[in-house]
Motif scaffolding. Structure first.
Motif, short mmCIF file in Angstrom:
data_model
loop_
_atom_site.label_atom_id
_atom_site.label_comp_id
_atom_site.label_asym_id
_atom_site.label_seq_id
_atom_site.Cartn_x
_atom_site.Cartn_y
_atom_site.Cartn_z
N MET A 4 3.41 -3.94 5.20
CA MET A 4 3.14 -3.14 4.00
C MET A 4 2.69 -1.74 4.41
SD MET A 4 0.45 -3.85 0.89
CE MET A 4 1.06 -5.52 0.64
N THR A 5 3.30 -0.72 3.86
CA THR A 5 2.96 0.65 4.23
C THR A 5 1.67 1.10 3.54
OG1 THR A 5 4.19 1.64 2.39
CG2 THR A 5 5.42 1.18 4.42
N LYS A 6 1.10 2.19 4.05
CA LYS A 6 -0.11 2.76 3.46
C LYS A 6 0.13 3.18 2.01
CE LYS A 6 -3.46 6.50 4.02
NZ LYS A 6 -3.84 7.70 4.81
N SER A 7 1.30 3.74 1.74
CA SER A 7 1.61 4.21 0.39
C SER A 7 1.62 3.05 -0.61
CB SER A 7 2.97 4.91 0.37
OG SER A 7 2.93 6.10 1.10
N ILE A 8 2.21 1.93 -0.22
CA ILE A 8 2.25 0.78 -1.11
C ILE A 8 0.85 0.20 -1.31
CG2 ILE A 8 3.09 -1.59 -1.36
CD1 ILE A 8 5.69 -0.68 -0.04
N LYS A 9 0.05 0.19 -0.24
CA LYS A 9 -1.34 -0.26 -0.37
C LYS A 9 -2.10 0.61 -1.37
CE LYS A 9 -1.95 -2.32 4.21
NZ LYS A 9 -2.63 -2.21 5.53
N ASN A 10 -1.88 1.92 -1.28
CA ASN A 10 -2.54 2.82 -2.23
C ASN A 10 -2.07 2.58 -3.66
OD1 ASN A 10 -4.06 4.08 -0.25
ND2 ASN A 10 -2.57 5.71 0.09
N ASN A 11 -0.77 2.29 -3.83
CA ASN A 11 -0.26 1.93 -5.16
C ASN A 11 -1.00 0.71 -5.70
OD1 ASN A 11 1.64 3.94 -4.75
ND2 ASN A 11 3.38 2.56 -4.57
N LEU A 12 -1.13 -0.30 -4.85
CA LEU A 12 -1.77 -1.55 -5.26
C LEU A 12 -3.25 -1.35 -5.57
CD1 LEU A 12 -0.06 -3.95 -2.70
CD2 LEU A 12 0.20 -4.04 -5.18
N ILE A 13 -3.94 -0.58 -4.75
CA ILE A 13 -5.37 -0.32 -4.97
C ILE A 13 -5.58 0.40 -6.29
CG2 ILE A 13 -7.36 1.00 -4.15
CD1 ILE A 13 -6.36 0.39 -1.27
N SER A 47 -4.95 -1.85 -9.18
CA SER A 47 -6.05 -2.80 -9.31
C SER A 47 -7.26 -2.16 -9.97
CB SER A 47 -6.44 -3.35 -7.92
OG SER A 47 -5.37 -4.03 -7.32
N ASN A 95 5.53 7.72 -4.63
CA ASN A 95 4.42 6.78 -4.68
C ASN A 95 3.23 7.43 -5.37
OD1 ASN A 95 5.17 4.20 -3.30
ND2 ASN A 95 5.69 5.60 -1.64
#
Length: 232
Positions: free
Chosen positions: A1-10, A13, A64
């Motif tokens: 999982m890329t940093k950009s996708i993690k930021n999307n998820l955070i 949330s 993103n």
């Protein structure tokens, strides 16, 4: 999982958490206000449908949420300003012109402050998930795949028009032709601009346009009615 996708998820949330806080807050004050609108847990569960689309922003050639090459002016400042303009127009038309007399109770399009902050942030989030995030991501994913993206722009403009039409048709007010024309035109224009800003600066930009509108039309107008009209 890329940093950009993690930021999307955070970020997604956090917005879900704001909605959860609004549910608890709304239930705590429910007995004190007539016509209080409170979300249920099912609203949160329905919003989970948007999570898979957070993984496909780049594949749909969409930014993103926190893409590095997009400034905060593009992501927040300009979109919020656009929304505020539409909010001011609505206040001038619907409050100053059509209903200049003081309200005797909170009208259905506002909620008591500060609860209104939570319900309208959550409402804007919900609208943008189902009016922009899901449909435009699907349309542009297909557009980027079909014939290697040869007709991507055609898919985008078609998606922008289709997503712009939905809300004004669903929320046409009762009234004369001029009022209907105003509501349809401004609704179409704002939603169309939201699609453009989604492509230009991502989901948070389109959300910011709606939040700018809600800030004026739902939240600040509600504060004025609650603490001015109702206290006369």
């Amino acid at each position: 999982m890329t940093k950009s996708i993690k930021n999307n998820l955070i970020t997604y949330s956090i917005l879900l958490c704001v909605a959860c806080v609004g549910i608890f807050y709304g239930n705590a004050i429910f007995s004190n206000f007539k016509f209080l609108r409170v979300w249920e847990v099912t609203n949160i569960l329905i919003l989970l449908i948007g999570i898979p689309f957070l993984f496909f922003q780049e594949k749909a050639k969409l930014p993103n949420f926190w893409q590095d090459n997009i400034t905060h002016k593009k992501r927040f400042l300009f979109p919020i300003a656009i929304g505020i303009v539409f909010g001011i127009l609505d206040v001038l038309v619907f409050k100053s012109i059509l209903h200049p007399e003081p309200y005797q109770e909170l009208p259905p399009f506002v909620q008591p402050f500060p609860y209104s902050i939570f319900i309208y942030i959550s409402g804007a989030f919900e609208v943008e998930v189902f009016y922009r995030l899901i449909p435009l991501t699907l349309i542009l994913l297909f557009g980027n795949w079909y014939k290697d993206g040869e007709y991507y722009n055609t898919f985008f403009w078609a998606g922008a028009i289709l997503t712009a039409i939905r809300e004004p048709l669903e929320q046409l007010p009762e009234g004369n032709v001029l009022l209907l024309t105003y509501s349809l035109f401004t609704g179409l224009l704002m939603n169309f601009l939201q699609a453009i800003w989604y492509r230009k600066a991502g989901f948070l930009a389109t959300l910011s346009i709606r939040l700018g509108h809600y800030l004026i039309w739902h939240i600040l107008l509600g504060v004025y009615i609650q603490y001015t009209d109702l206290l006369r």
